[in-house]
Design an enzyme around this catalytic site. Structure first.
Site, short mmCIF file in Angstrom:
data_model
loop_
_atom_site.label_atom_id
_atom_site.label_comp_id
_atom_site.label_asym_id
_atom_site.label_seq_id
_atom_site.Cartn_x
_atom_site.Cartn_y
_atom_site.Cartn_z
N ASP A 37 -61.46 -29.03 19.51
CA ASP A 37 -61.66 -30.41 19.03
C ASP A 37 -60.88 -31.39 19.91
O ASP A 37 -61.00 -32.60 19.77
CB ASP A 37 -61.31 -30.56 17.54
CG ASP A 37 -59.87 -30.21 17.23
OD1 ASP A 37 -59.16 -29.72 18.14
OD2 ASP A 37 -59.44 -30.42 16.08
N SER A 38 -60.14 -30.86 20.89
CA SER A 38 -59.55 -31.71 21.93
C SER A 38 -60.64 -32.49 22.66
O SER A 38 -60.36 -33.48 23.34
CB SER A 38 -58.72 -30.88 22.92
OG SER A 38 -59.48 -29.77 23.37
N ASP B 199 -63.98 -24.83 17.35
CA ASP B 199 -63.01 -25.40 16.41
C ASP B 199 -63.70 -26.00 15.20
O ASP B 199 -64.71 -26.71 15.34
CB ASP B 199 -62.22 -26.53 17.09
CG ASP B 199 -60.85 -26.09 17.54
OD1 ASP B 199 -60.39 -25.00 17.13
OD2 ASP B 199 -60.22 -26.84 18.32
N LYS C 25 -62.35 -21.40 14.86
CA LYS C 25 -60.88 -21.53 14.80
C LYS C 25 -60.55 -22.64 13.82
O LYS C 25 -61.22 -23.67 13.79
CB LYS C 25 -60.30 -21.86 16.18
CG LYS C 25 -58.78 -22.08 16.14
CD LYS C 25 -58.14 -22.07 17.50
CE LYS C 25 -58.27 -23.35 18.29
NZ LYS C 25 -57.68 -24.55 17.64
N GLU D 236 -56.96 -24.64 11.79
CA GLU D 236 -55.52 -24.86 11.85
C GLU D 236 -54.87 -24.61 10.48
O GLU D 236 -55.42 -25.03 9.45
CB GLU D 236 -55.23 -26.30 12.30
CG GLU D 236 -55.75 -26.58 13.70
CD GLU D 236 -55.44 -27.99 14.19
OE1 GLU D 236 -54.72 -28.74 13.50
OE2 GLU D 236 -55.91 -28.33 15.29
N GLU E 149 -49.09 -22.82 19.16
CA GLU E 149 -48.98 -24.01 20.02
C GLU E 149 -47.60 -24.63 19.90
O GLU E 149 -47.11 -24.90 18.79
CB GLU E 149 -50.07 -25.04 19.64
CG GLU E 149 -49.96 -26.31 20.49
CD GLU E 149 -51.21 -27.18 20.50
OE1 GLU E 149 -52.24 -26.79 19.94
OE2 GLU E 149 -51.13 -28.27 21.10
O1 KIV Z 1 -58.64 -28.19 20.67
C1 KIV Z 1 -58.01 -27.54 21.52
O2 KIV Z 1 -58.15 -27.77 22.71
C2 KIV Z 1 -57.08 -26.50 21.03
C3 KIV Z 1 -56.08 -25.85 21.94
C4 KIV Z 1 -55.55 -24.59 21.37
C5 KIV Z 1 -56.37 -25.67 23.33
O3 KIV Z 1 -57.13 -26.20 19.89
#
Ligand code: KIV
EC number: 2.1.2.11
Length: 277
Positions: A49-50, A88, A118, A120, A186
């Protein structure tokens, strides 16, 4: 098996089985051409999600939507044949309840072809992770600095220093027990990352953590020197593509203004030359 020798993408269980072995290699990707460049070199590629900050100019990842993740997931998938794709789950798409998380994770997987999602969170997300895994959704967890929580964490600070170390270890143990096949660590102190890596049975993927983690991940635009808004300490720039791109654009602009581009070899004649008839 190393990424270059592989013919097909690994499954989440193959990633889990790399615990303690040759380090796992991963980068983020958001587009087809970049995914194609890393396919042979990465074990898994994360559609992070970056993307919101790196490609869309957002100030944080909080404004990233399911639609953005699906669009970029589909693009990345077209560029991969040998690396597994993880997508993400964006902010507010899974925190409300396990059922909400399942609905959105299933949509992400069905519409992008991702091998896993993924999300968080540690202890607080363990129930959700178990719910997803029991229903066929492989989950990579993400603990330590979790950028979707910057407003409660108070910014992009190192996590797990001092007394917070035991909480981070508890988060790692909780996501592993819930069935996550790997966990991103992280921005945590090196010694804590090593302690967590030694304590849990699933691979740890470090970003600002330790070379002792079971794998590493970086944001691709950071390591290529394309994203230059800021550079976290944990980023190593392997290239300066941003500078090269700007110099190339400046050259183009000069040549156009001086009518040096297009040159004779870039334009078309009225008739085909004899040799081409
Ligand atoms: O969104 C992202 O880029 C991440 C990092 C772990 C690289 O979650």
């Amino acid at each position: 098996m190393s990424a270059t020798a592989r013919k097909t993408a690994p499954l989440p269980d193959d990633i889990r089985a790399r615990k303690g072995g040759e380090p796992l290699v991963s980068l983020t990707a958001y587009t087809t051409p970049m995914a194609q460049l890393m396919d042979a070199h990465c074990d898994f590629v994360l559609v992070g999600d970056s993307v919101g900050m790196v490609l869309h100019g957002l100030e944080s990842t909080l404004g990233v939507t399911m639609e953005m993740m699906i669009l970029h997931g589909q693009a990345v998938k077209r560029g991969l044949s040998r690396a597994m794709m993880v997508v993400d789950m964006p902010f507010a798409s899974y925190e409300e309840s396990p059922a909400q998380a399942y609905r959105n994770a299933a949509r992400l997987m069905a519409e992008t072809g991702a091998g896993a999602v993924k999300l968080e969170g540690g202890v607080a997300m363990a129930e959700t992770i178990a719910f997803l895994v029991a229903r066929g959704v492989p989950v990579m967890a993400h603990i330590g600095l979790t950028p979707q929580s910057i407003n409660t964490l108070g910014g992009y600070k190192v996590q797990g220093r001092g007394v917070a170390a035991d909480r981070l270890l508890a988060d790692a143990e909780a996501v592993a027990a819930a069935g996550a096949f790997a966990v991103v660590l992280e921005k945590v102190p090196e010694t804590l990352a090593d302690r967590v890596t030694g304590a849990i049975p699933i691979p740890t993927i470090g970003i600002g953590a330790s070379a002792g983690c079971d794998g590493q991940i970086l944001v691709v635009d950071d390591m290529l020197g394309l994203f230059t808004a800021f550079k976290p300490k944990f980023v190593k720039r392997y290239a300066t593509l941003g500078e090269q791109a700007e110099a190339a654009i400046a050259d183009y602009s000069t040549e156009v203004r001086e009518r040096r581009f297009p040159a004779p070899e870039h334009v078309f004649a009225d008739t085909l030359p004899e040799s081409k008839k």
